[in-house]
Write a protein that holds these residues in place. Structure first.
Motif, PDB file in Angstrom:
ATOM      1  N   SER A 147     -31.538   7.084  82.810  1.00  0.00           N
ATOM      2  CA  SER A 147     -31.120   6.636  81.485  1.00  0.00           C
ATOM      3  C   SER A 147     -31.265   7.759  80.459  1.00  0.00           C
ATOM      4  CB  SER A 147     -31.945   5.424  81.053  1.00  0.00           C
ATOM      5  OG  SER A 147     -31.594   5.002  79.750  1.00  0.00           O
ATOM      6  N   LEU A 148     -32.372   8.475  80.501  1.00  0.00           N
ATOM      7  CA  LEU A 148     -32.596   9.566  79.555  1.00  0.00           C
ATOM      8  C   LEU A 148     -31.543  10.656  79.724  1.00  0.00           C
ATOM      9  CD1 LEU A 148     -34.458  10.723  77.358  1.00  0.00           C
ATOM     10  CD2 LEU A 148     -35.795  11.809  79.183  1.00  0.00           C
ATOM     11  N   TYR A 149     -31.262  11.014  80.970  1.00  0.00           N
ATOM     12  CA  TYR A 149     -30.244  12.028  81.267  1.00  0.00           C
ATOM     13  C   TYR A 149     -28.878  11.591  80.725  1.00  0.00           C
ATOM     14  CZ  TYR A 149     -26.977  14.825  84.062  1.00  0.00           C
ATOM     15  OH  TYR A 149     -25.952  15.648  84.459  1.00  0.00           O
ATOM     16  N   ASN A 150     -28.517  10.340  80.973  1.00  0.00           N
ATOM     17  CA  ASN A 150     -27.226   9.828  80.506  1.00  0.00           C
ATOM     18  C   ASN A 150     -27.103   9.898  78.981  1.00  0.00           C
ATOM     19  OD1 ASN A 150     -26.509   9.278  83.126  1.00  0.00           O
ATOM     20  ND2 ASN A 150     -26.879   7.080  82.995  1.00  0.00           N
ATOM     21  N   HIS A 151     -28.192   9.571  78.289  1.00  0.00           N
ATOM     22  CA  HIS A 151     -28.147   9.581  76.830  1.00  0.00           C
ATOM     23  C   HIS A 151     -28.060  11.004  76.279  1.00  0.00           C
ATOM     24  CE1 HIS A 151     -29.209   5.325  77.031  1.00  0.00           C
ATOM     25  NE2 HIS A 151     -28.931   5.255  75.746  1.00  0.00           N
ATOM     26  N   ILE A 152     -28.797  11.923  76.879  1.00  0.00           N
ATOM     27  CA  ILE A 152     -28.809  13.299  76.375  1.00  0.00           C
ATOM     28  C   ILE A 152     -27.484  14.004  76.635  1.00  0.00           C
ATOM     29  CG2 ILE A 152     -29.849  15.592  76.683  1.00  0.00           C
ATOM     30  CD1 ILE A 152     -32.525  14.184  77.174  1.00  0.00           C
ATOM     31  N   PHE A 153     -26.933  13.834  77.832  1.00  0.00           N
ATOM     32  CA  PHE A 153     -25.777  14.625  78.234  1.00  0.00           C
ATOM     33  C   PHE A 153     -24.431  13.911  78.079  1.00  0.00           C
ATOM     34  CE2 PHE A 153     -29.322  16.650  80.484  1.00  0.00           C
ATOM     35  CZ  PHE A 153     -29.122  17.975  80.076  1.00  0.00           C
ATOM     36  N   PHE A 154     -24.460  12.603  77.760  1.00  0.00           N
ATOM     37  CA  PHE A 154     -23.189  11.900  77.614  1.00  0.00           C
ATOM     38  C   PHE A 154     -23.114  11.092  76.315  1.00  0.00           C
ATOM     39  CE2 PHE A 154     -23.433  12.847  82.093  1.00  0.00           C
ATOM     40  CZ  PHE A 154     -22.135  13.229  82.395  1.00  0.00           C
ATOM     41  N   VAL A 155     -24.154  10.307  76.003  1.00  0.00           N
ATOM     42  CA  VAL A 155     -24.091   9.476  74.804  1.00  0.00           C
ATOM     43  C   VAL A 155     -24.140  10.331  73.542  1.00  0.00           C
ATOM     44  CG1 VAL A 155     -25.216   7.646  73.501  1.00  0.00           C
ATOM     45  CG2 VAL A 155     -25.113   7.503  75.992  1.00  0.00           C
ATOM     46  N   LEU A 156     -25.103  11.228  73.449  1.00  0.00           N
ATOM     47  CA  LEU A 156     -25.214  12.061  72.250  1.00  0.00           C
ATOM     48  C   LEU A 156     -23.981  12.948  72.039  1.00  0.00           C
ATOM     49  CD1 LEU A 156     -28.991  13.052  72.248  1.00  0.00           C
ATOM     50  CD2 LEU A 156     -27.829  11.341  70.848  1.00  0.00           C
ATOM     51  N   PRO A 157     -23.458  13.600  73.082  1.00  0.00           N
ATOM     52  CA  PRO A 157     -22.210  14.354  72.873  1.00  0.00           C
ATOM     53  C   PRO A 157     -21.047  13.474  72.410  1.00  0.00           C
ATOM     54  CG  PRO A 157     -23.279  15.091  74.874  1.00  0.00           C
ATOM     55  CD  PRO A 157     -24.036  13.886  74.410  1.00  0.00           C
ATOM     56  N   ALA A 158     -20.973  12.243  72.926  1.00  0.00           N
ATOM     57  CA  ALA A 158     -19.907  11.329  72.494  1.00  0.00           C
ATOM     58  C   ALA A 158     -20.049  11.000  71.010  1.00  0.00           C
ATOM     59  CB  ALA A 158     -19.945  10.051  73.324  1.00  0.00           C
ATOM     60  N   VAL A 159     -21.288  10.849  70.542  1.00  0.00           N
ATOM     61  CA  VAL A 159     -21.529  10.576  69.121  1.00  0.00           C
ATOM     62  C   VAL A 159     -21.109  11.781  68.282  1.00  0.00           C
ATOM     63  CG1 VAL A 159     -23.298  10.142  67.382  1.00  0.00           C
ATOM     64  CG2 VAL A 159     -23.375   8.938  69.574  1.00  0.00           C
ATOM     65  N   ILE A 160     -21.444  12.973  68.744  1.00  0.00           N
ATOM     66  CA  ILE A 160     -21.094  14.188  68.005  1.00  0.00           C
ATOM     67  C   ILE A 160     -19.577  14.339  67.900  1.00  0.00           C
ATOM     68  CG2 ILE A 160     -21.200  16.718  68.052  1.00  0.00           C
ATOM     69  CD1 ILE A 160     -23.985  16.415  69.371  1.00  0.00           C
ATOM     70  N   LYS A 175     -15.569  -6.889  93.561  1.00  0.00           N
ATOM     71  CA  LYS A 175     -14.512  -7.260  94.496  1.00  0.00           C
ATOM     72  C   LYS A 175     -13.738  -6.051  95.023  1.00  0.00           C
ATOM     73  CE  LYS A 175     -15.498 -11.571  94.261  1.00  0.00           C
ATOM     74  NZ  LYS A 175     -16.188 -12.214  95.420  1.00  0.00           N
ATOM     75  N   ASN A 176     -13.741  -4.968  94.276  1.00  0.00           N
ATOM     76  CA  ASN A 176     -13.045  -3.751  94.700  1.00  0.00           C
ATOM     77  C   ASN A 176     -14.061  -2.776  95.291  1.00  0.00           C
ATOM     78  OD1 ASN A 176     -12.003  -0.862  94.244  1.00  0.00           O
ATOM     79  ND2 ASN A 176     -10.158  -2.093  93.908  1.00  0.00           N
ATOM     80  N   VAL A 177     -13.910  -2.473  96.556  1.00  0.00           N
ATOM     81  CA  VAL A 177     -14.898  -1.650  97.270  1.00  0.00           C
ATOM     82  C   VAL A 177     -15.062  -0.276  96.633  1.00  0.00           C
ATOM     83  CG1 VAL A 177     -15.463  -0.562  99.469  1.00  0.00           C
ATOM     84  CG2 VAL A 177     -14.496  -2.872  99.433  1.00  0.00           C
ATOM     85  N   GLN A 178     -13.943   0.364  96.279  1.00  0.00           N
ATOM     86  CA  GLN A 178     -14.023   1.706  95.715  1.00  0.00           C
ATOM     87  C   GLN A 178     -14.658   1.706  94.330  1.00  0.00           C
ATOM     88  OE1 GLN A 178     -13.440   4.464  97.425  1.00  0.00           O
ATOM     89  NE2 GLN A 178     -12.960   3.159  99.182  1.00  0.00           N
ATOM     90  N   LEU A 179     -14.293   0.730  93.508  1.00  0.00           N
ATOM     91  CA  LEU A 179     -14.912   0.636  92.188  1.00  0.00           C
ATOM     92  C   LEU A 179     -16.412   0.395  92.303  1.00  0.00           C
ATOM     93  CD1 LEU A 179     -12.325  -1.455  90.130  1.00  0.00           C
ATOM     94  CD2 LEU A 179     -12.917   0.959  89.835  1.00  0.00           C
ATOM     95  N   TYR A 180     -16.776  -0.480  93.221  1.00  0.00           N
ATOM     96  CA  TYR A 180     -18.199  -0.750  93.411  1.00  0.00           C
ATOM     97  C   TYR A 180     -18.931   0.515  93.854  1.00  0.00           C
ATOM     98  CZ  TYR A 180     -22.572  -2.656  95.144  1.00  0.00           C
ATOM     99  OH  TYR A 180     -23.909  -2.886  95.356  1.00  0.00           O
ATOM    100  N   PRO A 201     -19.580   6.103  84.184  1.00  0.00           N
ATOM    101  CA  PRO A 201     -18.466   5.219  83.790  1.00  0.00           C
ATOM    102  C   PRO A 201     -18.944   3.847  83.298  1.00  0.00           C
ATOM    103  CG  PRO A 201     -17.954   6.319  85.851  1.00  0.00           C
ATOM    104  CD  PRO A 201     -19.387   6.607  85.564  1.00  0.00           C
ATOM    105  N   GLU A 202     -19.951   3.286  83.959  1.00  0.00           N
ATOM    106  CA  GLU A 202     -20.449   1.983  83.507  1.00  0.00           C
ATOM    107  C   GLU A 202     -21.126   2.105  82.155  1.00  0.00           C
ATOM    108  OE1 GLU A 202     -23.058  -1.892  84.994  1.00  0.00           O
ATOM    109  OE2 GLU A 202     -22.633  -0.247  86.401  1.00  0.00           O
ATOM    110  N   LEU A 203     -21.926   3.141  81.982  1.00  0.00           N
ATOM    111  CA  LEU A 203     -22.600   3.344  80.704  1.00  0.00           C
ATOM    112  C   LEU A 203     -21.594   3.480  79.567  1.00  0.00           C
ATOM    113  CD1 LEU A 203     -25.205   4.052  79.049  1.00  0.00           C
ATOM    114  CD2 LEU A 203     -24.692   6.443  79.567  1.00  0.00           C
ATOM    115  N   MET A 204     -20.540   4.274  79.784  1.00  0.00           N
ATOM    116  CA  MET A 204     -19.557   4.495  78.729  1.00  0.00           C
ATOM    117  C   MET A 204     -18.748   3.233  78.442  1.00  0.00           C
ATOM    118  SD  MET A 204     -20.479   7.468  78.029  1.00  0.00           S
ATOM    119  CE  MET A 204     -19.319   8.126  76.844  1.00  0.00           C
ATOM    120  N   THR A 205     -18.491   2.431  79.490  1.00  0.00           N
ATOM    121  CA  THR A 205     -17.780   1.164  79.282  1.00  0.00           C
ATOM    122  C   THR A 205     -18.615   0.198  78.456  1.00  0.00           C
ATOM    123  OG1 THR A 205     -16.634   1.405  81.411  1.00  0.00           O
ATOM    124  CG2 THR A 205     -16.681  -0.796  80.432  1.00  0.00           C
ATOM    125  N   VAL A 206     -19.870   0.035  78.850  1.00  0.00           N
ATOM    126  CA  VAL A 206     -20.769  -0.857  78.109  1.00  0.00           C
ATOM    127  C   VAL A 206     -20.945  -0.361  76.681  1.00  0.00           C
ATOM    128  CG1 VAL A 206     -23.144  -1.699  77.972  1.00  0.00           C
ATOM    129  CG2 VAL A 206     -21.964  -1.650  80.178  1.00  0.00           C
TER     130      VAL A 206
END
Length: 261
Positions: A78-91, A136-141, A165-170
């Motif tokens: 979770s920390l990695y996702n926020h530092i390297f994806f959430v914060l850059p998206a905010v910027i 229901k979709n094997v590849q998506l899962y 992808p799930e983090l960014m969707t949520v």
């Protein structure tokens, strides 16, 4: 002058903490700190285990307790996702989206409640559909949702063990829904904290008698029993908060207290 009971709080925030609450980083700080502080007591409870029988007797899968290593892994994800994806998206968003002006008037308590409920119901519907499709979709899962299902017995820190992808969707829905419903900023912040509490509570792995799913009548909320059962039987209980969609589509499954595998 205002008869609104929330106006003094709102005035205090505007007059003394305007730079903080108007910052685009404030929602991220609020969300991540809520996740951290809500998860921490249950992590301690898991580590103490049977030494605290008052709580351990409510453990849904007592034969599956998270280790310290599992907890650290989930939190660091979770920390990695926020530092390297959430914060850059905010910027990036700072340069694309205009900074909204904060209103002078506070919302009423009724407004906070109705706006919060509307956001929860909308998100619950969005995630139910997304969740169902990804199971229901094997590849998506495999490529998107399997990260969250690493453990059959969820625990508090695993709440935000998500793929990018799930983090960014949520995160997209969490930010867009209050805008679509024209929620007051204070309502948005309240529902951010409350929804994270509900999410953590879904993952604690304890069927405690004072959790929201016990306090709200008629089984309207799934809570930890429903989501724990989802991790045991992934073709069930897709909704994150409420129970109505799973009941309507026949995917609601009641808790199996102990896993006998």
């Amino acid at each position: 002058a205002s008869d609104n009971v929330l106006q003094p709080l709102w005035n205090h925030l505007l007059f003394h903490h305007l730079s903080l609450v108007s910052s685009p980083f404030f929602p991220v700080i609020l969300a991540f700190s809520s996740y951290f502080f809500f998860s921490l007591p249950f992590a301690v409870l898991d580590l103490l285990g049977e030494r605290v029988p008052l709580f351990h007797k409510y453990k849904i899968q007592p034969d599956r307790s998270p280790t310290l290593g599992m907890m650290v892994k989930s939190f660091m994800t979770s920390l990695y996702n926020h530092i390297f994806f959430v914060l850059p998206a905010v910027i990036v968003g700072m340069f694309i989206l205009p900074t909204p002006a904060l209103p002078r008037d506070a919302p009423t308590l009724y407004q906070v409640f109705t706006e919060g409920l509307a956001v929860l119901l909308l998100f619950d519907t969005q995630y139910f559909i997304w969740h169902f499709v990804h199971h229901k979709n094997v590849q998506l899962y495999r490529w998107v949702h399997a990260v969250h299902h690493e453990y059959m017995a969820p625990f508090s820190w695993s709440t935000e063990q998500l793929s990018i992808p799930e983090l960014m969707t949520v995160g997209f829905w969490s930010n867009l829904d209050p805008i679509l419903l024209k929620c007051h900023p204070l309502s948005t912040w309240c529902i951010t904290v409350f929804s994270i509490w509900m999410s953590v509570e879904d993952h604690i792995g304890y069927d405690l008698p004072w959790t929201l799913n016990r306090l709200v009548p008629f089984g309207l909320l799934g809570g930890a029993p429903a989501h724990d059962m989802h991790h045991q039987k992934p073709s069930s209980n897709y909704a994150p908060f409420f129970s109505h969609w799973d009941r309507i589509f026949g995917t609601a499954v009641t808790l199996k207290k102990k896993n006998t595998d």
